[in-house]
Scaffold this motif. Structure first.
Motif, mmCIF file in Angstrom:
data_model
loop_
_atom_site.group_PDB
_atom_site.id
_atom_site.type_symbol
_atom_site.label_atom_id
_atom_site.label_comp_id
_atom_site.label_asym_id
_atom_site.label_seq_id
_atom_site.Cartn_x
_atom_site.Cartn_y
_atom_site.Cartn_z
ATOM 1 N N TRP A 69 0.732 -1.150 0.269
ATOM 2 C CA TRP A 69 -0.115 0.124 0.011
ATOM 3 C C TRP A 69 0.855 1.184 0.032
ATOM 4 O O TRP A 69 1.877 1.358 0.860
ATOM 5 N N HIS B 192 -7.498 3.898 -4.516
ATOM 6 C CA HIS B 192 -8.807 4.127 -3.924
ATOM 7 C C HIS B 192 -8.395 5.685 -3.395
ATOM 8 O O HIS B 192 -7.468 5.886 -2.650
ATOM 9 N N HIS C 207 -10.012 9.074 -1.596
ATOM 10 C CA HIS C 207 -10.826 9.329 -0.375
ATOM 11 C C HIS C 207 -12.154 9.853 -0.939
ATOM 12 O O HIS C 207 -12.047 10.590 -1.960
ATOM 13 N N TRP D 32 -10.412 5.978 7.626
ATOM 14 C CA TRP D 32 -10.422 5.583 6.255
ATOM 15 C C TRP D 32 -9.197 4.754 5.830
ATOM 16 O O TRP D 32 -9.331 3.939 5.132
ATOM 17 N N GLU E 204 -9.573 1.391 7.510
ATOM 18 C CA GLU E 204 -10.638 0.753 6.841
ATOM 19 C C GLU E 204 -10.337 0.077 5.343
ATOM 20 O O GLU E 204 -10.523 -0.894 4.814
ATOM 21 N N THR E 205 -9.610 0.802 4.625
ATOM 22 C CA THR E 205 -9.024 0.438 3.453
ATOM 23 C C THR E 205 -7.922 -0.509 3.473
ATOM 24 O O THR E 205 -7.980 -1.438 2.520
#
Length: 305
Positions: A60, A120, A122, A293, A296-297
């Motif tokens: 990530w 991804h 936001h 966020w 969660e991602t």
């Protein structure tokens, strides 16, 4: 107004007239910037630096949303960078990849890069409106990297957050002045790599309060309607005489020395007006407000502390 998109759009200045490399800084040691990333797109056999970023977990990368707002699935399902054309269509630039842990983008035997497999952004981010905040995105990359990652610590019980008067560090491969252009070199495999600065640069900046920041920038932003929506609790402002992040640095990290003496990332380069101009601080996305966020991602267990 320069969006380190001109502003600080790390490298998208070529595509969108936006952000540069660290102005007024010094060459950095990659040992001080674990997980530092150059977000690139491949144009034929050449790698074009577009933005900065940081690897915060095994697969990530954290970067600015405006860096990838025009990216999407391309040929063979690979994430690909696009740019608006004059006729309203989108031109394909090339597949997105990341180079991790490079002190110099054109040197070193380890020339492996990693494809971006998903993006991804936001959900609160509005394309083209990075000034309104939520300028943050996560890139998922293919497996294979096993090196160090950037300490983040937004999931610790005590979150490290800078306050006015703190000194932070910023790093990137962007412009060293507002007038810089791309330079190029051949890597160990004989492929071209291009960036505003091939060497990783860094600079120390002082955090200022958002009220002062807002007042100083306000007179230099033509779209003043944006200012009332500026999310003061989710941005950081920093500056120093003759020093600044610049075009091509967007998405790259700012770090603060934590209580245990280690640098941790507290924000990322978003935008600014010009590069290292007097009384024009840079604006950075603060990470702490986006901790849920991010968790969660990617899953909180996958984040380095």
């Amino acid at each position: 107004m320069r969006l380190k998109h001109v502003l600080k759009l790390a490298g998208l200045s070529m595509l969108l007239g936006a952000a540069s490399c660290v102005a007024g800084g010094e060459e950095a040691s990659i040992m001080d910037w674990s997980g530092m990333v150059s977000v690139q797109y491949m144009e034929r056999r050449s790698a074009m630096h577009q933005c900065g970023g940081t690897l915060i977990a095994e697969r990530w990368v954290l970067t600015a949303a405006h860096c990838v707002e025009y990216a999407g699935s391309g040929p063979n399902g690979r994430m690909t960078q696009y740019a608006p054309a004059d006729d309203g269509t989108m031109d394909e630039r090339g597949p997105l990849r990341v180079a991790i842990g490079r002190e110099h983008l054109g040197e070193g035997e380890d020339t492996a890069t990693y494809a971006v497999t998903d993006i991804h952004i936001h959900p609160a981010y509005t394309a083209g409106r990075f000034i309104e905040g939520a300028d943050i995105a996560l890139l998922e990359i293919e497996a294979g990297y096993t090196g160090p990652v950037m300490p983040l610590n937004v999931f610790e019980e005590t979150v490290v957050e800078p306050v006015p008067g703190d000194w932070v560090m910023v790093a990137g491969y962007g412009n060293t002045s507002a007038d810089d252009d791309y330079s190029g070199a051949l890597n160990a495999r004989g492929r071209g790599v291009f960036a505003p600065s091939l060497a990783l640069m860094q600079a120390e900046l002082e955090v200022i309060d958002n009220e002062t920041c807002r007042a100083e920038l306000g007179g230099n932003i033509t779209d003043e309607a944006s200012l009332p929506d500026w999310p003061e609790d989710a941005v950081l402002c920093a500056r120093a005489p003759g020093r600044d992040a610049c075009s091509g640095d967007s998405g790259g990290p700012i770090t603060l020395t934590s209580y245990d003496g280690w640098p941790v990332q507290v924000g990322l380069v978003s935008w600014g007006v010009g590069c290292a101009e007097e009384n024009l601080p840079g604006v950075y996305t603060a990470l702490a407000p986006y901790r849920e966020w991010i968790a969660e991602t990617i899953g909180a267990s996958g984040v380095a502390s």
